[in-house]
Motif scaffolding. Sequence first.
Motif, PDB file in Angstrom:
ATOM      1  N   LEU A   1       0.826  -1.210   0.000  1.00  0.00           N
ATOM      2  CA  LEU A   1       0.000   0.000   0.000  1.00  0.00           C
ATOM      3  C   LEU A   1       0.855   1.252   0.000  1.00  0.00           C
ATOM      4  N   ALA A   2       1.975   1.236   0.760  1.00  0.00           N
ATOM      5  CA  ALA A   2       2.852   2.396   0.816  1.00  0.00           C
ATOM      6  C   ALA A   2       3.519   2.656  -0.528  1.00  0.00           C
ATOM      7  N   THR A   3       3.800   1.597  -1.264  1.00  0.00           N
ATOM      8  CA  THR A   3       4.491   1.733  -2.539  1.00  0.00           C
ATOM      9  C   THR A   3       3.549   2.076  -3.686  1.00  0.00           C
ATOM     10  N   PHE A   4       2.402   1.414  -3.746  1.00  0.00           N
ATOM     11  CA  PHE A   4       1.533   1.544  -4.907  1.00  0.00           C
ATOM     12  C   PHE A   4       0.193   2.220  -4.632  1.00  0.00           C
ATOM     13  N   GLY A   5      -0.180   2.380  -3.362  1.00  0.00           N
ATOM     14  CA  GLY A   5      -1.457   3.009  -3.036  1.00  0.00           C
ATOM     15  C   GLY A   5      -2.639   2.190  -3.507  1.00  0.00           C
TER      16      GLY A   5
ATOM     17  N   ILE B   1      -3.785  -2.144  -4.966  1.00  0.00           N
ATOM     18  CA  ILE B   1      -4.860  -3.053  -4.557  1.00  0.00           C
ATOM     19  C   ILE B   1      -5.459  -3.727  -5.785  1.00  0.00           C
ATOM     20  N   ALA B   2      -5.739  -2.932  -6.801  1.00  0.00           N
ATOM     21  CA  ALA B   2      -6.323  -3.489  -8.028  1.00  0.00           C
ATOM     22  C   ALA B   2      -5.383  -4.493  -8.682  1.00  0.00           C
ATOM     23  N   VAL B   3      -4.094  -4.169  -8.739  1.00  0.00           N
ATOM     24  CA  VAL B   3      -3.125  -5.046  -9.391  1.00  0.00           C
ATOM     25  C   VAL B   3      -2.971  -6.359  -8.619  1.00  0.00           C
ATOM     26  N   VAL B   4      -2.851  -6.263  -7.290  1.00  0.00           N
ATOM     27  CA  VAL B   4      -2.667  -7.458  -6.465  1.00  0.00           C
ATOM     28  C   VAL B   4      -3.893  -8.363  -6.557  1.00  0.00           C
ATOM     29  N   LEU B   5      -5.085  -7.795  -6.451  1.00  0.00           N
ATOM     30  CA  LEU B   5      -6.292  -8.623  -6.503  1.00  0.00           C
ATOM     31  C   LEU B   5      -6.496  -9.226  -7.885  1.00  0.00           C
ATOM     32  N   PHE B   6      -6.111  -8.495  -8.925  1.00  0.00           N
ATOM     33  CA  PHE B   6      -6.192  -9.058 -10.272  1.00  0.00           C
ATOM     34  C   PHE B   6      -5.287 -10.277 -10.375  1.00  0.00           C
ATOM     35  N   ALA B   7      -4.053 -10.154  -9.862  1.00  0.00           N
ATOM     36  CA  ALA B   7      -3.103 -11.266  -9.933  1.00  0.00           C
ATOM     37  C   ALA B   7      -3.545 -12.430  -9.058  1.00  0.00           C
TER      38      ALA B   7
ATOM     39  N   GLN C   1     -11.759   5.437  -3.396  1.00  0.00           N
ATOM     40  CA  GLN C   1     -10.745   4.919  -4.312  1.00  0.00           C
ATOM     41  C   GLN C   1     -10.387   3.478  -3.987  1.00  0.00           C
ATOM     42  N   VAL C   2     -10.288   3.165  -2.708  1.00  0.00           N
ATOM     43  CA  VAL C   2      -9.971   1.799  -2.292  1.00  0.00           C
ATOM     44  C   VAL C   2     -11.056   0.836  -2.732  1.00  0.00           C
ATOM     45  N   LEU C   3     -12.319   1.214  -2.520  1.00  0.00           N
ATOM     46  CA  LEU C   3     -13.430   0.346  -2.906  1.00  0.00           C
ATOM     47  C   LEU C   3     -13.473   0.114  -4.414  1.00  0.00           C
ATOM     48  N   ILE C   4     -13.273   1.170  -5.176  1.00  0.00           N
ATOM     49  CA  ILE C   4     -13.290   1.043  -6.636  1.00  0.00           C
ATOM     50  C   ILE C   4     -12.149   0.153  -7.109  1.00  0.00           C
TER      51      ILE C   4
END
Length: 223
Positions: A22-26, A30-36, A73-76
């Motif tokens: 979260l500190a690195t990518f904000g 979240i979107a990238v990690v959950l996609f992966a 933004q987090v939810l989206i």
Amino acid sequence: MSVLSSATTSQAVNLLDAGSLLATFGALGIAVVLFAETGLLVGFFLPGDSLLFTAGLLSVPGTQGPVELSLPQVLIAAVSGALLGAQAGYWIGRRGGRAMLARSRSRRLHQGADRAAQLLARYGHARAIVLARFVPVVRTVLNPLAGALDVPARVFTLWQVVGGAVWTAGLVLAGYALGSSVPNVDRYLLPIVALVVAVSLIPLAAELLRARGRRRIPEGDNN
């Protein structure tokens, strides 16, 4: 690694640490990690549950942490990453999911695949797709497995949207609610996130124990 440790340009991001991600990518992270995690078989080790809960905590105004986040933004980002990832995983499975899984040497991944197949057989497509969202590793392999097993695209899409929205929004809002109700909750982020991870692993551990018990029963009958 503490979830409170701030990532710097001289430090490599820790993919297993929700705070570091979260500190690195904000919110984009979240979107990238959950996609992966939900779409690619290589993402089974990523911290989806703890990432969502931590992001909710860090969205509370005034919380001292590695990064300040915006709840909308987090939810989206969370919902988008989880839904797009699951859909991508399904189509990957349609085109060769079984072959990809067969080439993997990860015992954990194969155990997750077995559990995903059991969910589909036991609960049917709709319930299995929703329930899988809440079980680590299983939520990674069920989507391509559903594609490989020719689960109807319409059925999969409907229920993965339902499950993905409930899973992501539920954990984010749970973290936000805790952060809003407990003063200085950021001081306890590490034990809280550790607890979330432990709780998320309970269904998988319980199923592994049940499976081990079922394997022992025939042995006892033969004596």
